[in-house]
Design an enzyme around this catalytic site. Sequence first.
Site, PDB file in Angstrom:
ATOM      1  N   THR A   1       0.822  -1.209   0.000  1.00 33.25           N
ATOM      2  CA  THR A   1       0.000   0.000   0.000  1.00 33.25           C
ATOM      3  C   THR A   1       0.854   1.256   0.000  1.00 33.25           C
ATOM      4  OG1 THR A   1      -0.105   0.004   2.429  1.00 33.25           O
ATOM      5  CG2 THR A   1      -1.884  -1.121   1.250  1.00 33.25           C
TER       6      THR A   1
ATOM      7  N   ASN B   1       0.904   4.733   1.716  1.00 33.09           N
ATOM      8  CA  ASN B   1       0.334   5.246   2.959  1.00 33.09           C
ATOM      9  C   ASN B   1       0.414   6.771   3.005  1.00 33.09           C
ATOM     10  OD1 ASN B   1       0.028   2.543   4.000  1.00 33.09           O
ATOM     11  ND2 ASN B   1       2.248   2.545   4.275  1.00 33.09           N
TER      12      ASN B   1
ATOM     13  N   GLU C   1      -4.591   4.226   3.429  1.00 30.61           N
ATOM     14  CA  GLU C   1      -3.757   3.183   2.823  1.00 30.61           C
ATOM     15  C   GLU C   1      -4.409   2.780   1.515  1.00 30.61           C
ATOM     16  OE1 GLU C   1      -2.021   0.380   6.212  1.00 30.61           O
ATOM     17  OE2 GLU C   1      -4.191   0.567   6.333  1.00 30.61           O
TER      18      GLU C   1
END
Length: 322
Positions: A221, A223, A268
């Site tokens: 992900t 972030n 995320e």
Amino acid sequence: MQLVRGMYRRVIVMQLVRGIHNIQSEDHGCVLTIGNFDGVHKGHQRVIAALVAKAKALNCAAAVLVFEPQPQELFAPDKAPARLCRLRDKYSLLAKLGVERLICVNFTRKFASQSAQQFIEHLLVEKLGIQHLIVGDDFHFGKNRLGDFTMLSEAGKKFGFEVTDTASCKMANCRVSSTAIRQALEQDNLNDVEIMLGRPYSIIGKVFHGDKRGRQLGFPTANVLLKRRKSPLDGVFAVVVNTNNGTFNGVANIGSRPTVNGIRQQLEVHIFNFNDDLYGQCIEVIIKKKLRKVMKFDSLEALTAQIKQDSEQAKQVLNNID
């Protein structure tokens, strides 16, 4: 400022004045409006259009004055509403509308304790030399909020500036406001949000190094920390992500990550079919559809299975939108 497609699609130059002490003599003389301008929605856009038109007519700068933090964030932080956008986003949106100067006043208890008359004479007249002021007819200011539109109009006659108000922007007999947009976000009514904003709702921020837990689960992900604010929405969403390298589909979680004992709210986003390095880059995450609420799972295995399901659902949603 790094640029991304969408909100930051082109370089826009607008003067940013941080603090009253940084207002210079060359900043004297402007057409001014004052407010939070959170979200820069269609109601705000109507105000800015009037501001820019009046500035052109008077041959002076179109200026917007905002407060950081916003007053309610100082006096009642626990009750302060979630922000729709950060100062950085506000800067970009206002610049695209033709504003030439953004004046950001540090809102402190000392500043708030000054009288309405001091606010007018010291800031509006001495520092800014306003030629014209555009505010709502319900605008209040100064200690105990004793200053109002009538006081400003009387001061204008004394100091040589004109004051006009601006009518609220209407949508289906409802007032377009930041509060109405927050309520629509809470109700997952993204269509009304887009109508009131004049654009899809998005979150913009810089990608930082997280704990790499998503990568360990097979779903890396990007972030984005939601700095100095709580998000006006939370959950799992199908999203479109604008980066310096292009536009991509993805699935995003907005919240505190209860399964891994998360505390801070953050965004995320898992971007489909994407392997580039985004660390340090500003990205824009456009919210397309809510898939589910934030949930706490009994195990990382259960979380991984749900992320896989969320990803497949997001792909279907975004394919149907396309």
